[in-house]
Design a protein around this motif. Sequence first.
Motif, PDB file in Angstrom:
ATOM      1  N   PHE A 257       0.818  -1.206   0.000  1.00 42.21           N
ATOM      2  CA  PHE A 257       0.000   0.000   0.000  1.00 42.21           C
ATOM      3  C   PHE A 257       0.859   1.267   0.000  1.00 42.21           C
ATOM      4  O   PHE A 257       0.349   2.365  -0.224  1.00 42.21           O
ATOM      5  CB  PHE A 257      -0.942  -0.003   1.206  1.00 42.21           C
ATOM      6  CG  PHE A 257      -2.075  -0.987   1.082  1.00 42.21           C
ATOM      7  CD1 PHE A 257      -3.374  -0.542   0.910  1.00 42.21           C
ATOM      8  CD2 PHE A 257      -1.832  -2.351   1.117  1.00 42.21           C
ATOM      9  CE1 PHE A 257      -4.430  -1.450   0.782  1.00 42.21           C
ATOM     10  CE2 PHE A 257      -2.872  -3.266   1.000  1.00 42.21           C
ATOM     11  CZ  PHE A 257      -4.170  -2.817   0.821  1.00 42.21           C
ATOM     12  N   CYS A 347      -2.257   4.368  -3.330  1.00 45.42           N
ATOM     13  CA  CYS A 347      -3.419   4.423  -2.440  1.00 45.42           C
ATOM     14  C   CYS A 347      -3.679   5.843  -1.969  1.00 45.42           C
ATOM     15  O   CYS A 347      -2.754   6.645  -1.809  1.00 45.42           O
ATOM     16  CB  CYS A 347      -3.196   3.554  -1.196  1.00 45.42           C
ATOM     17  SG  CYS A 347      -3.317   1.809  -1.507  1.00 45.42           S
ATOM     18  N   TYR A 378      -7.549   2.751  -4.653  1.00 41.89           N
ATOM     19  CA  TYR A 378      -6.310   1.990  -4.795  1.00 41.89           C
ATOM     20  C   TYR A 378      -6.085   1.607  -6.249  1.00 41.89           C
ATOM     21  O   TYR A 378      -7.012   1.486  -7.050  1.00 41.89           O
ATOM     22  CB  TYR A 378      -6.338   0.735  -3.911  1.00 41.89           C
ATOM     23  CG  TYR A 378      -7.565  -0.130  -4.071  1.00 41.89           C
ATOM     24  CD1 TYR A 378      -7.594  -1.196  -4.976  1.00 41.89           C
ATOM     25  CD2 TYR A 378      -8.719   0.118  -3.324  1.00 41.89           C
ATOM     26  CE1 TYR A 378      -8.714  -1.991  -5.124  1.00 41.89           C
ATOM     27  CE2 TYR A 378      -9.855  -0.673  -3.460  1.00 41.89           C
ATOM     28  CZ  TYR A 378      -9.846  -1.721  -4.363  1.00 41.89           C
ATOM     29  OH  TYR A 378     -10.970  -2.504  -4.514  1.00 41.89           O
TER      30      TYR A 378
END
Length: 401
Positions: A257, A347, A378
């Motif tokens: 992420f 993200c 995302y």
Amino acid sequence: MADIHVPKLNNNDTEYLVVEWLVGNGKPVVAGEPIAVLETSKAADELEAGESGYLHHVAALDSWIAPGALLARITAEAVPQPAPVTDVPAPVTGVPAPVVSEDAARQRDAPVAEPVVTAPARVAMEELGVSHAEVASLGLAVVRRTDVEALVRRRTGQTASDVHEDVHEDARKGRQDARESAADPGAHRLSRVQRAVARAVTTSHATIPAAYTVVKFEVGPLLERAKGLSREVRRPVGPAELFVQAVAALHPAFPLFFASVDGDRVHPADAPRVGVTFDMGEGLYVPVVHDTGSLKAIADALMRYRLAATEGDFREKDLTGANIAVTLHTDADVILAIPLIFPGTVCALAITSPQPEPRLAEDGTVTMRTVANIGLAYDHRLINGRDAALFLAALRMELQA
């Protein structure tokens, strides 16, 4: 001899403006010392000397320069500079006028020295009706666009958005603007900050296949905890500070992420660097919290950035390096927001405003709780829906800890 080339300061601009030399031409400089200020579309950034020696300017003050171009040189020894000849007339006897050194000329002219006014500042002066006398009264060695706008705000009592004008234009675009204005007098150009936003949005939508997941968080206890933490760290603490801290804490468990994608290659980040959106009427900025090691450090950074956002007074290094973003959509009636995934990241977390919600208890009674919709946009090349749901679940647990 060492050459100093202009680094790539951001992905939005193809050239920058040399607005100030911090070390004079031919003067000694120490490694790590700031030598020049370059202005980009969103900030001003200081460039530092890579080694010690004597600095020699190559680019002219108030000129445009592209990334990679030669800005200056550093030599190991001083290079004699030609001494200027003053405009003092020769005596009647025919004896030549004396040659005066640069330092002596500077001292002689000091009482009447005028500030250096950058090109954007001159445009702002013309558009906002600011005189040279008013600019000189500021007592600044270099006057920038933001200085002119701040002067007008003090003079008229207007807000920053009332006087904000797009003054970061060069001569090539000026002629085009004049033609367009003549054809459509009601048209005007986007501000320089909004043009940078437009480029980021266009790049994001064109290159990032985005998906979105939203989860309802109960945030009442979190808001109560923030009040006590504000007293503890002696800094304002609210949802932004707590979410930045919680997001950063998830980096070890969710490294993807915080990564970046280049084609089919993934580049992990060594540490969390959280960008936070600010829009105080001067345009959208995303400064970066680099130090997420403590809540006090996060609160310090966000407090500085709130102040900078009111004037658009960011440095380029404040705005670069983010590997994830927290976007704030806290106006009272905002219940859902889908954030932009900023180019270079995968993200962006959206925080919406807390809302009261009735809840049916097990005994049949109705109680109230405070909730907020927390969404995650995302890059679907790297992250799937299940991963996003797990991240949001972990984030909820982190905030409740």
